[in-house]
Design an enzyme around this catalytic site. Structure first.
Site, PDB file in Angstrom:
ATOM      1  CG  ASP A 140      41.683   0.890  47.752  1.00 50.45           C
ATOM      2  OD1 ASP A 140      40.561   1.260  48.145  1.00 50.45           O
ATOM      3  OD2 ASP A 140      42.570   0.511  48.537  1.00 50.45           O
ATOM      4  CG  ASP A 196      42.376  -6.145  58.455  1.00 55.11           C
ATOM      5  OD1 ASP A 196      41.252  -6.172  57.916  1.00 55.11           O
ATOM      6  OD2 ASP A 196      43.153  -5.180  58.327  1.00 55.11           O
ATOM      7  N   GLY A 205      45.319   0.158  57.774  1.00 58.91           N
ATOM      8  CA  GLY A 205      45.245   0.990  58.965  1.00 58.91           C
ATOM      9  C   GLY A 205      45.929   2.330  58.843  1.00 58.91           C
ATOM     10  CB  CYS A 208      39.666  11.660  30.013  1.00 59.29           C
ATOM     11  SG  CYS A 208      38.732  13.156  30.397  1.00 59.29           S
ATOM     12  N   GLY A 242      35.799  -6.725  54.341  1.00 63.28           N
ATOM     13  CA  GLY A 242      34.667  -6.270  55.151  1.00 63.28           C
ATOM     14  C   GLY A 242      35.097  -5.748  56.504  1.00 63.28           C
ATOM     15  N   GLY A 243      36.345  -6.007  56.873  1.00 67.82           N
ATOM     16  CA  GLY A 243      36.830  -5.593  58.189  1.00 67.82           C
ATOM     17  C   GLY A 243      36.739  -4.099  58.417  1.00 67.82           C
ATOM     18  CB  CYS A 299      43.044  15.560  30.294  1.00 67.57           C
ATOM     19  SG  CYS A 299      42.218  14.028  30.754  1.00 67.57           S
ATOM     20  CG  ASP A 353      36.862  -4.054  50.918  1.00 65.11           C
ATOM     21  OD1 ASP A 353      35.864  -4.764  50.759  1.00 65.11           O
ATOM     22  OD2 ASP A 353      36.811  -2.814  51.016  1.00 65.11           O
ATOM     23  CB  CYS A 408      39.537  16.460  28.587  1.00 65.76           C
ATOM     24  SG  CYS A 408      39.607  16.802  30.371  1.00 65.76           S
ATOM     25  CG  HIS A 451      38.689  14.720  34.385  1.00 71.27           C
ATOM     26  ND1 HIS A 451      39.566  14.968  33.345  1.00 71.27           N
ATOM     27  CD2 HIS A 451      39.286  15.236  35.500  1.00 71.27           C
ATOM     28  CE1 HIS A 451      40.628  15.614  33.802  1.00 71.27           C
ATOM     29  NE2 HIS A 451      40.482  15.784  35.113  1.00 71.27           N
TER      30      HIS A 451
END
Length: 378
Positions: free
Chosen positions: A273, A145, A223, A313, A93-94, A311, A91, A316, A342
């Protein structure tokens, strides 16, 4: 080098592939947040393959401060530094400039602000952000931005949108220059533009039309999830989506809960994200398709079930609720690590199930079957 292929649609929900120099991303996808080059909770890049991660997200602002982007460049870029070999998004840094810096001065050139670590003055503008991200060698660089607070005044939001557009033009020019230099780590670095405009429909649409005219490899909606009602967030996505190029990936920044993600996919978003899965995990809150569990609850003290019996993973498969609760109660770091693993698996697996549903033309069924459970707290 990038190529987004839209495979199929169901309503506004999109199934696609996004080809980059560091690998192809199956979309919709969740990008795992490794702010300083590592996911908080003692999770390394080598763990990420096992939990179905496709993209690692790193933070320009934090890496610029520590260890320094020029040092990362000397060490071969983020891929060599972190040992992650897939796509990396940085990203701009804004967001950190506007959320962490107590004192800041915004001008046309950029922003002067005080480091949150030691208070020393830093200047960052479009060119500086692009140079830092070029030094990091990420796959995708986000445009610099201004991320304004919600609610925001209309007139200020309009001026901010206009400035963010001018900054984007400068970002594009500087990235073109950087990608042509002999010592640039990733000459195929991709620039994504960011749509702003608070919750004002006309400003959002006007800004989206303008940035779409720059023919960038991808576009983000920024935003949001910064104080507005969740209904306003969904409405903003619906307002902007018709004006986003269909043949480019669409990224909703910093969002969100599992239910937020499913709702946004339904409205045409491809990439996500959020720090939520790792942050919640470090406080013993774990996600399942039945809802969110608080592993500190006394009812788990003798519970030999896994976090989620459905699950697959690595956590689990091997550990019980009772043991994970004990680790948190004892202040053992392993508790955080297991919960983070997890939760990240859960998010990546959720995206995989969304893609499968889209492949099979049953996304609406998937939505109806799961949205209530994904919204629940157990």
């Amino acid at each position: 080098m990038s190529e987004f292929t839209l495979i199929k649609k169901e309503g506004n929900a999109r199934r696609g592939t996004f080809k980059t120099v560091h690998g192809t991303v199956q979309t919709p996808a969740f990008m795992n947040v490794a702010t300083c080059g590592a996911i908080k909770g003692a999770v390394s890049a080598l763990d990420l393959k096992e939990i179905k991660c496709q993209v690692q997200l790193c933070n320009t602002y934090h890496l610029h401060l520590r260890p320094g982007d020029e040092n990362v460049k000397r060490l071969g870029g983020l891929h060599k530094f972190t040992r992650w070999d897939g796509p990396i998004l940085t990203d701009s840094g804004g967001f950190q400039v506007f959320s962490l810096a107590k004192l800041r001065n915004i001008k046309e050139e950029g922003v002067t602000f005080a480091s949150h670590i030691d208070g020393h003055k830093i200047f960052m503008g479009p060119e500086e952000s692009m140079r830092i991200q070029s030094n990091l060698g990420s796959t995708i660089a986000m445009a610099f931005d201004e991320c304004i607070e919600n609610p925001a005044e209309y007139d200020y939001t309009k001026r901010s949108c206009d400035r963010t557009y001018r900054w984007l033009v400068r970002c594009k020019k500087e990235m073109d220059r950087l990608c042509g230099l002999d010592d640039t780590i990733n000459k195929d670095q991709l620039l994504f533009g960011i749509n702003q405009g608070s919750t004002y429909k006309d400003l959002r649409i006007e800004h989206m039309k303008k940035i779409a005219g720059l023919d960038l490899p991808g576009y983000a909606i920024g935003g949001l999830a910064v104080g507005e009602e969740v209904g306003q967030m969904y409405e903003t996505i619906e307002n902007v989506e018709p004006f986003m190029p269909e043949d480019r990936p669409r990224y909703l920044m910093g969002v969100g809960t599992p239910a937020n993600i499913v709702e946004a996919v339904r409205r045409g978003v491809d990439l996500f994200d959020c720090v939520m899965p790792s942050r919640n995990a470090r406080h013993a809150h774990v996600f399942t398709f039945d809802g969110c569990r608080n592993m500190l609850n006394a009812k788990y003290a003798l519970d030999t079930s896994p976090i989620d019996p459905r699950c697959s993973c690595p956590v689990c498969k091997s550990f019980t609720r009772a043991y994970i609760r004990h680790l948190f109660k004892s202040g053992e770091m392993l508790g955080m690590r297991l919960a983070v693993l997890h939760n990240l698996y859960f998010y990546n697996n959720l995206m995989e199930k969304i893609r499968e549903a889209l492949n099979n033309g049953r996304f609406e069924d998937f939505y109806r079957e799961n949205i209530e459970g994904l919204s629940r707290r157990i």
